[in-house]
Design a protein around this motif. Structure first.
Motif, mmCIF file in Angstrom:
data_model
loop_
_atom_site.group_PDB
_atom_site.id
_atom_site.type_symbol
_atom_site.label_atom_id
_atom_site.label_comp_id
_atom_site.label_asym_id
_atom_site.label_seq_id
_atom_site.Cartn_x
_atom_site.Cartn_y
_atom_site.Cartn_z
ATOM 1 N N VAL A 189 0.888 -1.222 0.034
ATOM 2 C CA VAL A 189 -0.050 -0.031 -0.127
ATOM 3 C C VAL A 189 0.824 1.089 -0.004
ATOM 4 C CG1 VAL A 189 -1.872 1.222 1.095
ATOM 5 C CG2 VAL A 189 -1.641 -1.264 1.266
ATOM 6 N N HIS A 190 0.751 2.216 -1.004
ATOM 7 C CA HIS A 190 1.626 3.102 -1.180
ATOM 8 C C HIS A 190 1.387 4.301 -0.202
ATOM 9 C CE1 HIS A 190 2.496 2.065 -5.655
ATOM 10 N NE2 HIS A 190 3.217 1.456 -4.547
ATOM 11 N N THR A 191 1.789 5.106 0.254
ATOM 12 C CA THR A 191 1.858 6.292 1.301
ATOM 13 C C THR A 191 0.620 6.945 0.820
ATOM 14 O OG1 THR A 191 4.050 6.637 1.737
ATOM 15 C CG2 THR A 191 2.599 8.437 2.107
ATOM 16 N N GLY A 192 -0.557 7.254 1.651
ATOM 17 C CA GLY A 192 -1.621 8.113 1.197
ATOM 18 C C GLY A 192 -2.518 7.092 0.662
ATOM 19 N N GLU A 193 -2.478 5.913 0.178
ATOM 20 C CA GLU A 193 -3.511 5.120 -0.264
ATOM 21 C C GLU A 193 -4.196 4.187 0.715
ATOM 22 O OE1 GLU A 193 -2.696 2.523 -4.534
ATOM 23 O OE2 GLU A 193 -1.284 1.988 -2.869
ATOM 24 N N SER A 194 -5.325 4.039 0.515
ATOM 25 C CA SER A 194 -6.288 3.115 1.345
ATOM 26 C C SER A 194 -5.924 1.663 0.841
ATOM 27 C CB SER A 194 -7.436 3.265 0.923
ATOM 28 O OG SER A 194 -8.326 2.853 -0.130
ATOM 29 N N TYR A 195 -6.262 0.779 1.807
ATOM 30 C CA TYR A 195 -6.102 -0.780 1.450
ATOM 31 C C TYR A 195 -6.709 -1.281 0.134
ATOM 32 C CZ TYR A 195 -3.961 -1.931 5.833
ATOM 33 O OH TYR A 195 -2.985 -2.107 7.150
ATOM 34 N N ALA A 196 -8.151 -0.756 0.086
ATOM 35 C CA ALA A 196 -8.893 -1.009 -1.096
ATOM 36 C C ALA A 196 -8.419 -0.254 -2.380
ATOM 37 C CB ALA A 196 -10.239 -0.454 -0.828
ATOM 38 N N GLU A 197 -7.840 0.746 -2.443
ATOM 39 C CA GLU A 197 -7.000 1.596 -3.306
ATOM 40 C C GLU A 197 -6.252 0.628 -3.876
ATOM 41 O OE1 GLU A 197 -8.316 6.190 -2.913
ATOM 42 O OE2 GLU A 197 -6.606 5.324 -1.864
ATOM 43 N N ALA A 198 -5.301 0.351 -3.017
ATOM 44 C CA ALA A 198 -4.046 -0.688 -3.357
ATOM 45 C C ALA A 198 -4.452 -1.977 -3.890
ATOM 46 C CB ALA A 198 -3.140 -0.861 -2.246
ATOM 47 N N ALA A 199 -5.465 -2.635 -3.287
ATOM 48 C CA ALA A 199 -6.077 -3.871 -3.726
ATOM 49 C C ALA A 199 -6.294 -3.786 -5.424
ATOM 50 C CB ALA A 199 -7.302 -4.318 -3.155
ATOM 51 N N GLY A 200 -7.147 -2.694 -5.653
ATOM 52 C CA GLY A 200 -7.594 -2.375 -7.171
ATOM 53 C C GLY A 200 -6.673 -2.014 -7.992
ATOM 54 N N ARG A 201 -5.511 -1.360 -7.525
ATOM 55 C CA ARG A 201 -4.455 -1.122 -8.378
ATOM 56 C C ARG A 201 -3.741 -2.185 -8.503
ATOM 57 N NH1 ARG A 201 0.516 -0.539 -6.620
ATOM 58 N NH2 ARG A 201 -0.034 -0.180 -4.334
#
Length: 168
Positions: free
Chosen positions: A68-80
């Motif tokens: 998970v990148h800085t400032g990113e949510s878990y869900a955003e990272a999963a989708g990315r």
């Protein structure tokens, strides 16, 4: 290229920002996000990492994973990660999170689920050497006979606990 991640504490609270390689080297906690993909029939997407991979070469996983990148949510990272590794855009639903004492370093491990059309999967060759779809029984059998990434096995144990509790 730097991969900045939030350094977190035992309660998953942000305490700083570090490069992921520094977090791994120093054993600092950071965040990882995973996605388990199922098709409409309920089969699980399983893949094998390339032999050239710097992490867990040739090993299998039933999760698409990444930091998970800085400032990113878990869900955003999963989708990315799902888009980057498998070429798929899909809604992800959180399932569970646990503190993983991973083989490379410790981190918070958040597992999501996505329903994916088999035909939409277009894995990146740099990330995936092979992929296939397994039933729940086939996945359970594969876990005992194939070499799976260690934290993938840890997540599988947690997933079984979750699904067994839900069935009762």
């Amino acid at each position: 290229m730097a991969e900045l991640v939030d350094c977190v504490d035992e309660r998953d609270r942000v305490i700083g920002v570090v490069d992921r390689s520094e977090a791994v080297a120093a054993g600092l906690l950071y965040r990882m996000s995973m996605v388990l993909c199922r098709d409409e029939a309920g089969r699980y997407l399983v893949h094998r990492r390339p032999e050239s991979s710097s992490r867990f070469p040739g090993e299998y996983s039933w999760l698409v994973a990444g930091a998970v990148h800085t400032g990113e949510s878990y869900a955003e990272a999963a989708g990315r990660e799902l888009l980057e590794e498998m070429g798929v855009r899909a809604s992800v639903r959180p399932l569970f999170k646990f503190l993983c004492r991973g083989e490379l370093s410790p981190y918070w491990f958040s597992v999501h689920e996505a329903t994916v059309d088999q035909g939409s999967v277009a894995p990146q060759a740099a990330e995936v050497a092979w992929h296939g779809w397994l039933s729940g029984t086939e996945l359970r059998d594969a876990m005992t006979s194939w070499k799976f990434v260690s934290d993938s096995r840890d997540a599988y144990r947690h997933y079984l606990e979750l699904t067994m509790d839900a069935a009762q």
